[in-house]
Scaffold this motif. Structure first.
Motif, PDB file in Angstrom:
ATOM      1  N   LEU A 470       0.834  -1.203   0.000  1.00 57.79           N
ATOM      2  CA  LEU A 470       0.000   0.000   0.000  1.00 57.79           C
ATOM      3  C   LEU A 470       0.869   1.253   0.000  1.00 57.79           C
ATOM      4  CD1 LEU A 470      -2.531  -1.136   2.740  1.00 57.79           C
ATOM      5  CD2 LEU A 470      -2.978  -1.017   0.288  1.00 57.79           C
ATOM      6  N   PRO A 471       0.572   2.223  -0.862  1.00 57.41           N
ATOM      7  CA  PRO A 471       1.262   3.514  -0.800  1.00 57.41           C
ATOM      8  C   PRO A 471       0.767   4.312   0.406  1.00 57.41           C
ATOM      9  CG  PRO A 471      -0.463   3.603  -2.438  1.00 57.41           C
ATOM     10  CD  PRO A 471      -0.436   2.185  -1.930  1.00 57.41           C
ATOM     11  N   PRO A 472       1.460   5.377   0.789  1.00 55.23           N
ATOM     12  CA  PRO A 472       0.953   6.227   1.874  1.00 55.23           C
ATOM     13  C   PRO A 472      -0.457   6.720   1.549  1.00 55.23           C
ATOM     14  CG  PRO A 472       3.215   6.804   1.375  1.00 55.23           C
ATOM     15  CD  PRO A 472       2.767   5.838   0.303  1.00 55.23           C
ATOM     16  N   PRO A 473      -1.378   6.633   2.507  1.00 56.82           N
ATOM     17  CA  PRO A 473      -2.766   7.012   2.200  1.00 56.82           C
ATOM     18  C   PRO A 473      -3.028   8.495   2.410  1.00 56.82           C
ATOM     19  CG  PRO A 473      -2.637   6.155   4.424  1.00 56.82           C
ATOM     20  CD  PRO A 473      -1.225   6.094   3.866  1.00 56.82           C
ATOM     21  N   VAL A 500       3.541  -2.066   4.005  1.00 56.68           N
ATOM     22  CA  VAL A 500       3.570  -0.932   4.930  1.00 56.68           C
ATOM     23  C   VAL A 500       2.128  -0.526   5.205  1.00 56.68           C
ATOM     24  CG1 VAL A 500       4.363   1.430   5.313  1.00 56.68           C
ATOM     25  CG2 VAL A 500       5.788  -0.178   4.015  1.00 56.68           C
ATOM     26  N   THR A 501       1.617  -0.866   6.379  1.00 61.08           N
ATOM     27  CA  THR A 501       0.223  -0.594   6.700  1.00 61.08           C
ATOM     28  C   THR A 501       0.051   0.843   7.176  1.00 61.08           C
ATOM     29  OG1 THR A 501       0.542  -1.330   8.973  1.00 61.08           O
ATOM     30  CG2 THR A 501      -0.166  -2.991   7.375  1.00 61.08           C
ATOM     31  N   PRO A 502      -1.160   1.380   7.127  1.00 58.21           N
ATOM     32  CA  PRO A 502      -1.422   2.666   7.781  1.00 58.21           C
ATOM     33  C   PRO A 502      -1.110   2.582   9.272  1.00 58.21           C
ATOM     34  CG  PRO A 502      -3.230   2.060   6.338  1.00 58.21           C
ATOM     35  CD  PRO A 502      -2.347   0.867   6.425  1.00 58.21           C
ATOM     36  N   ALA A 526       1.601   3.952  19.405  1.00 59.22           N
ATOM     37  CA  ALA A 526       1.467   4.065  17.955  1.00 59.22           C
ATOM     38  C   ALA A 526       2.371   3.036  17.293  1.00 59.22           C
ATOM     39  CB  ALA A 526       1.840   5.470  17.484  1.00 59.22           C
ATOM     40  N   VAL A 527       1.864   2.404  16.229  1.00 54.47           N
ATOM     41  CA  VAL A 527       2.633   1.416  15.478  1.00 54.47           C
ATOM     42  C   VAL A 527       2.405   1.628  13.987  1.00 54.47           C
ATOM     43  CG1 VAL A 527       2.531  -0.327  17.320  1.00 54.47           C
ATOM     44  CG2 VAL A 527       0.773  -0.308  15.541  1.00 54.47           C
ATOM     45  N   LYS A 528       3.399   1.218  13.201  1.00 53.14           N
ATOM     46  CA  LYS A 528       3.269   1.238  11.742  1.00 53.14           C
ATOM     47  C   LYS A 528       4.195   0.154  11.195  1.00 53.14           C
ATOM     48  CE  LYS A 528       3.439   4.358   7.731  1.00 53.14           C
ATOM     49  NZ  LYS A 528       2.014   4.235   7.320  1.00 53.14           N
ATOM     50  N   ASP A 529       3.608  -0.794  10.510  1.00 46.73           N
ATOM     51  CA  ASP A 529       4.380  -1.937  10.025  1.00 46.73           C
ATOM     52  C   ASP A 529       5.535  -1.512   9.117  1.00 46.73           C
ATOM     53  OD1 ASP A 529       2.898  -3.734  11.406  1.00 46.73           O
ATOM     54  OD2 ASP A 529       2.081  -4.796   9.666  1.00 46.73           O
ATOM     55  N   VAL A 530       6.649  -2.224   9.259  1.00 47.09           N
ATOM     56  CA  VAL A 530       7.832  -2.170   8.392  1.00 47.09           C
ATOM     57  C   VAL A 530       8.640  -0.892   8.596  1.00 47.09           C
ATOM     58  CG1 VAL A 530       8.758  -2.297   6.033  1.00 47.09           C
ATOM     59  CG2 VAL A 530       6.738  -3.646   6.667  1.00 47.09           C
ATOM     60  N   VAL A 531       8.024   0.282   8.423  1.00 44.17           N
ATOM     61  CA  VAL A 531       8.804   1.535   8.465  1.00 44.17           C
ATOM     62  C   VAL A 531       8.805   2.162   9.855  1.00 44.17           C
ATOM     63  CG1 VAL A 531       8.422   2.004   6.026  1.00 44.17           C
ATOM     64  CG2 VAL A 531       6.815   2.912   7.710  1.00 44.17           C
ATOM     65  N   GLY A 598       5.141   8.650   9.770  1.00 47.93           N
ATOM     66  CA  GLY A 598       5.741   7.348   9.566  1.00 47.93           C
ATOM     67  C   GLY A 598       7.194   7.434   9.138  1.00 47.93           C
ATOM     68  N   GLY A 599       7.878   6.319   9.256  1.00 46.77           N
ATOM     69  CA  GLY A 599       9.256   6.262   8.811  1.00 46.77           C
ATOM     70  C   GLY A 599       9.408   6.497   7.329  1.00 46.77           C
TER      71      GLY A 599
END
Length: 614
Positions: A470-473, A500-502, A526-531, A598-599
């Motif tokens: 997913l691209p940045p939303p 990379v989830t929201p 707060a969490v954000k997958d991968v980055v 996000g990262g």
């Protein structure tokens, strides 16, 4: 209502109230956004058929008729239902006059206008409107058959049965109770021996044929949804709460009058009164009992409505035996109930008022945010490559955007909601269920409000499995984020790479509605997958007022709440803390939120929650 005792006075009160209620519903129908089911019925009407996966065809046909004759807007869609809703109290007047005389007829019609669920019918384009019409026609025909079997009575019965069979599976309960009521009465058994009424029954049975054929050709998908999939068929004590919710909209005094009317009607020497009592009490009791075994997830407080309306012609006699003060109180409290129902519609129709309920359970989420979403979609598509198609995350988004954009064929991803509401088979039949494979750029629109918060990370990860990384939303927060949509500009071809989830975040302290001083500490995760999460900003009324620092581990969130699914590289160090100095702000309610950086540089504002500042 004044206690005049005359039919003329009762008629004047009825006509004046009928005109007022109709005018209010007409104004509301112009401004009230479409309820999600209305939008799907519009979509069904744009794909004409004899039956659909969730319902028979009549509701969709009426929706299509409305937009074709009156225009492609909310009022046009609702107009056939408004007209039917306006006619229903007059049918009650006719039925009650036949049973109890002219004065009682007008009084029963007045009660039908004030009964909250009956008086508000037609405001929304829902199957309950033609369903009640069909029920009243059958009730009136039943009363006439008890007096005399003739072509008019049989014709009215045939019309009611046909309309009901084309409207909803739930009409089968009206048929069953009405048939048993006729069997219980000597005059009813005589009527059942006449061939004319059996011709009406045959006509009514034929109305179910398209629905049965649809189910035969589609693995009984509709029947399984309506009779099996949505119902646990196990006793549950929460049926008591459901029964209370089914009785509450009737209002207490009218409910007592209806109960007394039913009991007295059973002992009445007149067959018509006994017939209405048997039908009314049978339908209400049947649905109350069903509540202990059937679907308790979805709204069902409207199920017993035909039973309550069947008892209305018997209520004026009960009210005549009450003191004048209690009669006035009955009309007043019933009118207050209708005002509450219509008031909720006003709240949903006025954005500023709706926004005030964002932190409350009464928030009308199924009405909220669709027009701002459509505006955001138009803006996004204008900047995206030509030929970018829309892809909806669930049937609600597909139907609502379809109506507002005039596009009934928006592709929809597989989603639990589609199955929970019986719409997945229909989407597949239309060829709109999308598997995520694409050869052209797509704008994916998803909503997270219908996904349980603890399951939201898993939902985003499933999105990646469906459409790829997913691209940045673009995040669209409506009413302080109570209604929240994410827009993803997907490339023409699925790309390789990690998911990379929201961002997901939650404010632990202060809690929603808490009273705080001018200087207070905000604790959140707060969490954000991968980055991962680069920064967390604290927002007050949408403005950044502090930057939170990373405050250490939160193993409960990572291990228990998110069930080990999080792939945030910082986990379990996902806790953040910041201090807010709000001395310059006035006391009162303010909205506290988080902005997650996000990262990957994505900026995502989370939902806000109210706090009271001292």
């Amino acid at each position: 209502m004044r206690d005049t005792g005359g039919a003329d006075a009762a008629r004047r009160w009825f006509i004046a109230t009928w005109g007022l209620v109709c005018a209010l519903k007409l104004v509301l129908a112009v401004h009230l956004p479409l309820f999600v089911d209305e939008a799907f019925y519009w979509q069904e009407g744009q794909h004409p058929a004899w039956a659909y996966s969730d319902l028979p065809a009549l509701t969709a046909w009426l929706a299509r008729l409305g937009v074709e004759v009156f225009g492609p807007h909310a009022l046009g869609l609702r107009m056939p239902f408004l007209l039917i809703g306006a006619a229903l109290p007059w049918l009650v007047v006719r039925l009650a006059t036949r049973v109890s005389g002219a004065r009682a007829g007008w009084q029963a019609g007045m009660l039908a206008l004030l009964l909250p669920l009956a008086g508000s019918l037609g405001l929304l384009a829902l199957p309950d409107v033609p369903l009640l019409l069909a029920s009243l026609l059958c009730l009136d025909a039943g009363v006439r058959l008890l007096e005399r079997v003739d072509a008019w009575a049989a014709g009215e019965l045939a019309l009611g049965l046909v309309l009901g069979g084309l409207t909803h599976y739930r009409f089968a309960a009206v048929i069953a109770v009405g048939f048993l009521a006729l069997l219980a009465l000597p005059a009813g058994r005589r009527a059942l021996r006449h061939p004319a009424q059996w011709l009406a029954v045959v006509a009514g049975a034929l109305a179910w044929l398209p629905l049965l054929l649809w189910n035969l050709h589609h693995a009984e998908a509709g029947l399984r949804f309506q009779l099996l999939d949505r119902h646990p068929w196990q006793f549950g004590s929460d049926g008591l709460l459901l029964g209370f919710l089914q009785l509450l909209p009737v209002t207490p005094l009218l409910l007592a009058a209806l109960a007394l009317a039913g009991v007295r009607g059973l002992r009445d020497a007149r067959p018509a009164s006994r017939y209405l009592a048997l039908c009314g009490l049978g339908i209400v009791a049947g649905f109350l009992l069903l509540g202990f075994f059937a679907d308790r997830e979805r709204v069902s407080f409207h199920w017993p409505l035909p039973g309550f309306v069947a008892l209305l012609p018997l209520v004026p006699a009960v009210l005549d035996s009450w003191p004048r003060g209690w009669r006035i109180a009955t009309y007043a409290t019933t009118a207050l109930g209708l005002a509450v129902v219509l008031g909720f519609s006003v709240l949903a129709a006025v954005p500023v008022w709706r926004q005030q309920t964002a932190g409350h359970r009464l928030y009308p989420s199924n009405f909220a945010g669709w027009e701002p979403l459509a505006d955001a979609v138009r803006a996004e598509r204008a900047r995206l490559p030509s030929g970018t198609r829309l892809l909806a995350g669930d049937f609600k988004i597909g139907a609502e955007l379809g109506f507002l954009l005039g596009t009934p064929d928006i592709a929809v991803l597989d989603h639990l909601l589609n199955h929970q509401h019986g719409r997945a088979p229909q989407l597949a039949l239309w060829g709109l269920q999308h598997d995520g494979v694409r050869t052209a750029p797509m704008l994916l629109v998803v909503g997270d409000g219908d996904v349980r918060f603890s399951e939201r990370l898993a939902y985003y990860q499933r999105l990646c499995a469906q459409v790829g990384p997913l691209p940045p939303p673009r995040v669209l927060n409506i009413d302080h984020g109570r209604q929240r949509f994410l827009l993803f500009a997907l490339p023409a071809k699925r790309v390789a790479g990690p998911c990379v989830t929201p961002a997901l975040s939650h404010i632990d302290m202060p809690t929603a509605g808490a009273r705080v001083g001018r200087r207070f500490t905000v604790s959140a995760w707060a969490v954000k997958d991968v980055v991962g999460v680069r920064a967390v900003h604290v927002l007050l009324d949408g403005r950044s007022v502090a930057t939170a620092r990373r405050a250490g581990p939160n193993p409960w969130v990572v291990g228990m709440f998110l069930r080990g699914r999080s792939r945030d590289p910082a986990g379990p160090d996902v806790q953040f803390e910041g201090t807010v100095d709000a001395a310059a702000l006035p006391p009162g309610r303010h909205w506290l939120g988080l902005r997650i950086i996000g990262g990957d540089g994505a900026v995502e504002d989370g939902p806000q929650q109210p706090i009271e500042m001292r």
